[in-house]
Design a protein around this motif. Structure first.
Motif, PDB file in Angstrom:
ATOM      1  N   ASN A   1       0.830  -1.204   0.000  1.00  0.00           N
ATOM      2  CA  ASN A   1       0.000   0.000   0.000  1.00  0.00           C
ATOM      3  C   ASN A   1       0.865   1.256   0.000  1.00  0.00           C
ATOM      4  O   ASN A   1       1.739   1.424   0.840  1.00  0.00           O
ATOM      5  CB  ASN A   1      -0.924   0.008   1.214  1.00  0.00           C
ATOM      6  CG  ASN A   1      -1.912  -1.153   1.198  1.00  0.00           C
ATOM      7  OD1 ASN A   1      -2.446  -1.486   0.145  1.00  0.00           O
ATOM      8  ND2 ASN A   1      -2.150  -1.768   2.351  1.00  0.00           N
ATOM      9  N   GLY A   2       0.607   2.127  -0.956  1.00  0.00           N
ATOM     10  CA  GLY A   2       1.285   3.422  -0.987  1.00  0.00           C
ATOM     11  C   GLY A   2       2.672   3.412  -1.570  1.00  0.00           C
ATOM     12  O   GLY A   2       3.357   4.443  -1.569  1.00  0.00           O
ATOM     13  N   ARG A   3       3.151   2.289  -2.056  1.00  0.00           N
ATOM     14  CA  ARG A   3       4.476   2.259  -2.656  1.00  0.00           C
ATOM     15  C   ARG A   3       4.576   1.090  -3.636  1.00  0.00           C
ATOM     16  O   ARG A   3       3.687   0.232  -3.700  1.00  0.00           O
ATOM     17  CB  ARG A   3       5.568   2.118  -1.604  1.00  0.00           C
ATOM     18  CG  ARG A   3       5.605   0.758  -0.879  1.00  0.00           C
ATOM     19  CD  ARG A   3       6.795   0.689   0.062  1.00  0.00           C
ATOM     20  NE  ARG A   3       6.904  -0.573   0.780  1.00  0.00           N
ATOM     21  CZ  ARG A   3       7.520  -1.648   0.315  1.00  0.00           C
ATOM     22  NH1 ARG A   3       8.051  -1.641  -0.890  1.00  0.00           N
ATOM     23  NH2 ARG A   3       7.593  -2.754   1.056  1.00  0.00           N
ATOM     24  N   LYS A   4       5.661   1.059  -4.378  1.00  0.00           N
ATOM     25  CA  LYS A   4       5.936  -0.013  -5.317  1.00  0.00           C
ATOM     26  C   LYS A   4       6.972  -0.977  -4.730  1.00  0.00           C
ATOM     27  O   LYS A   4       7.705  -0.645  -3.796  1.00  0.00           O
ATOM     28  CB  LYS A   4       6.484   0.558  -6.635  1.00  0.00           C
ATOM     29  CG  LYS A   4       5.438   1.269  -7.491  1.00  0.00           C
ATOM     30  CD  LYS A   4       4.464   0.261  -8.089  1.00  0.00           C
ATOM     31  CE  LYS A   4       3.583   0.912  -9.141  1.00  0.00           C
ATOM     32  NZ  LYS A   4       2.673  -0.085  -9.782  1.00  0.00           N
ATOM     33  N   LEU A   5       7.028  -2.171  -5.286  1.00  0.00           N
ATOM     34  CA  LEU A   5       8.067  -3.127  -4.907  1.00  0.00           C
ATOM     35  C   LEU A   5       9.430  -2.504  -5.202  1.00  0.00           C
ATOM     36  O   LEU A   5       9.632  -1.882  -6.253  1.00  0.00           O
ATOM     37  CB  LEU A   5       7.900  -4.423  -5.711  1.00  0.00           C
ATOM     38  CG  LEU A   5       8.820  -5.586  -5.311  1.00  0.00           C
ATOM     39  CD1 LEU A   5       8.306  -6.236  -4.039  1.00  0.00           C
ATOM     40  CD2 LEU A   5       8.916  -6.608  -6.449  1.00  0.00           C
ATOM     41  N   ARG A   6      10.370  -2.674  -4.283  1.00  0.00           N
ATOM     42  CA  ARG A   6      11.707  -2.092  -4.436  1.00  0.00           C
ATOM     43  C   ARG A   6      12.725  -3.215  -4.685  1.00  0.00           C
ATOM     44  O   ARG A   6      12.827  -4.137  -3.878  1.00  0.00           O
ATOM     45  CB  ARG A   6      12.100  -1.315  -3.179  1.00  0.00           C
ATOM     46  CG  ARG A   6      11.090  -0.249  -2.766  1.00  0.00           C
ATOM     47  CD  ARG A   6      11.314   0.190  -1.334  1.00  0.00           C
ATOM     48  NE  ARG A   6      11.151  -0.923  -0.396  1.00  0.00           N
ATOM     49  CZ  ARG A   6      11.292  -0.815   0.931  1.00  0.00           C
ATOM     50  NH1 ARG A   6      11.594   0.369   1.462  1.00  0.00           N
ATOM     51  NH2 ARG A   6      11.127  -1.874   1.714  1.00  0.00           N
TER      52      ARG A   6
END
Length: 475
Positions: free
Chosen positions: A60-65
């Motif tokens: 939630n709120g971000r992409k896979l890093r």
């Protein structure tokens, strides 16, 4: 995503660097578990152990890093595919002008599959000369079509191009030295990447940085630190030694569309020597697994065998590097995967690795993109093992065939004489080039295969008879 400050290390410890805000201008970038087994065994052994990615939590709120360590063909291809797939990607490369000692041959299918511009290719080789221990030369290439060729590239040019494409796709390319990897503290927790980032001005050891990521792709070569961090196991390796030689234009004309391969105990007891053409020079080199301490002696012998064609040349660069001889015992653990030389993807007999490096990086990235649903979910080991299954299924036959060829034909000078004699056969040439150019083990004609088997046995018998006669003369 929680913002993490970007600072240098302090006495209290490394500050964490945010994965956001690491974008660089493209113009700047252009310059600068158990051991792995065949796919069927893996599926049986891990049934019910590795979760399917669809059960992984949403981010939630971000992409896979994802951090890609290493900026060669494997790292560049992986970073580009990840960034295009919606994954937040950082690529760490120690030397942005790295010139790896590599013959630089790429198959025709790589040009199309990776959309490589033709001006990236220094030479289009359509004539390959194979030279036996007794200097019997066989010309290979008669079966090539009018538009078929082996591409010759310089690694510093190819690698920079692939990194540049990754940057254009949105990856953050960092000129830095990877130091170590901290494992997650709990399930689904982040990995911590520690590295030194170098100043654009150059010089110094760089500033200590730390970044938190969800997964790591180790593309950092034969001496991979990422591989060591997951206990990937050791493997046998060869030493490749290469000199770049600028020769007179009149002699360079000979190599315009031609490459040479020399076999014999003098140039290598278990590999071959080569002269491969580049834009304005030739690469002269050799390699060995079994007699690494004698590599300079083998290199001198290779230069001697090619003396008439490179005489008057000037050595402009000397390079040496380890080359893996087989895949590592472990290539995936948790959310860390190895690709390219770090995974051990170099073929026996031919020593080819560029295409398989780029392809493994691309396949690994595609598995991550698919498993994470374009960066929206966490991934797990099962997602990365899908890449292994696909890669092994597609290319394992190629590795096995070349392994057998090396064991049969590189074991003695007599066997090498037979190998060169066999290469004169047009059917052998067609099968070899079709398999090399398009990266598929081509099924043969049963009758022609039978004739080839008979001819191969005959070549081996004749070569061994010749060796016995030469031994008598020596005594």
């Amino acid at each position: 995503m929680a913002s993490l400050s970007s600072t240098t290390s302090t006495a209290a410890g490394d500050s964490l660097r945010s994965f956001s805000g690491l974008r660089r201008e493209t113009s700047i970038l252009r310059g600068v578990a158990a051991a792995d087994a065949p796919a069927s065994q893996l599926r049986r052994r891990q049934l019910g152990v590795v979760r399917a990615s669809r059960t992984s939590p949403r981010l939630n709120g971000r992409k896979l890093r994802v951090a890609v360590v290493g900026g060669g063909p494997a790292g560049g291809a992986a970073a580009e595919a990840l960034a295009k797939g919606g994954v937040e990607t950082m690529l760490i490369e120690r030397k942005l002008d790295n010139c790896k000692p590599c013959g630089g041959a790429i198959p025709l299918c790589m040009v199309e599959e990776f959309g490589l511009p033709l001006d990236l290719i220094d030479r289009r080789v359509t004539k390959m000369k194979m030279i036996s221990p007794s200097n019997v030369a066989v010309d290979i290439g008669r079966t090539l079509g009018p538009h078929e060729y082996i591409g010759m590239v310089r690694r510093e040019v190819l690698d920079a191009y692939l990194r540049g494409r990754a940057a254009e796709a949105g990856a953050s390319v960092i000129n830095g030295l990877f130091l170590r990897l901290e494992q997650p503290e709990g399930p689904g927790g982040p990995y911590r990447i520690h590295y030194n980032e170098f100043s654009p001005a150059g010089g110094g050891t760089g500033e200590r940085r730390t970044a938190e990521v969800d997964a790591v792709v180790g593309a950092d070569g034969a001496n991979s630190r990422v591989a060591k961090s997951i206990g990937a196991g050791e493997y046998e390796y060869a030493i490749a030694f290469q000199e770049r030689v600028r020769i007179p234009e009149t002699k360079m004309e000979y190599y315009k569309e031609r490459a040479e391969m020399y076999v014999g105990d003098d140039v290598s007891p278990d590999f071959y020597g080569w002269v491969f053409p580049k834009c304005d020079h030739v690469a002269v080199g050799t390699g060995t697994v079994t007699h690494k301490a004698d590599i300079k002696k083998f290199q001198a012998a290779t230069r001697l065998r090619a003396k008439d064609k490179i005489e008057g040349g000037t050595i402009i660069r000397v390079e040496a590097h380890p080359i893996p001889e087989h895949p590592r015992p472990r290539r995936v653990l948790g959310r860390v995967a190895l690709v390219g030389d770090a995974a051990g993807y170099v073929t026996k007999c031919s020593g080819e690795g560029i295409y398989f490096a780029a392809k493994s990086g691309q396949m690994c990235a595609e598995a991550i993109v698919e498993g994470s649903e374009n960066g929206s979910r966490m991934i797990d080991e099962g997602d990365l093992r899908k890449y292994l299954e696909k890669f092994d299924k597609m290319y394992w036959p190629t590795y096995k065939v070349l392994d057998v060829l090396q064991k049969v034909f590189y074991r003695s000078n007599a066997a090498r004489e037979a190998f060169v004699e066999m290469c004169a056969d047009e059917y052998v040439q067609k099968m070899t080039f079709d398999s090399y150019l398009y990266k598929k083990v081509v099924p043969g004609n049963p009758l022609d295969d039978l004739k080839l088997a008979v001819n191969t046995i005959g070549s081996l018998v004749r070569a061994n008879a010749l060796r016995r006669e030469m031994d008598k003369l020596t005594l």
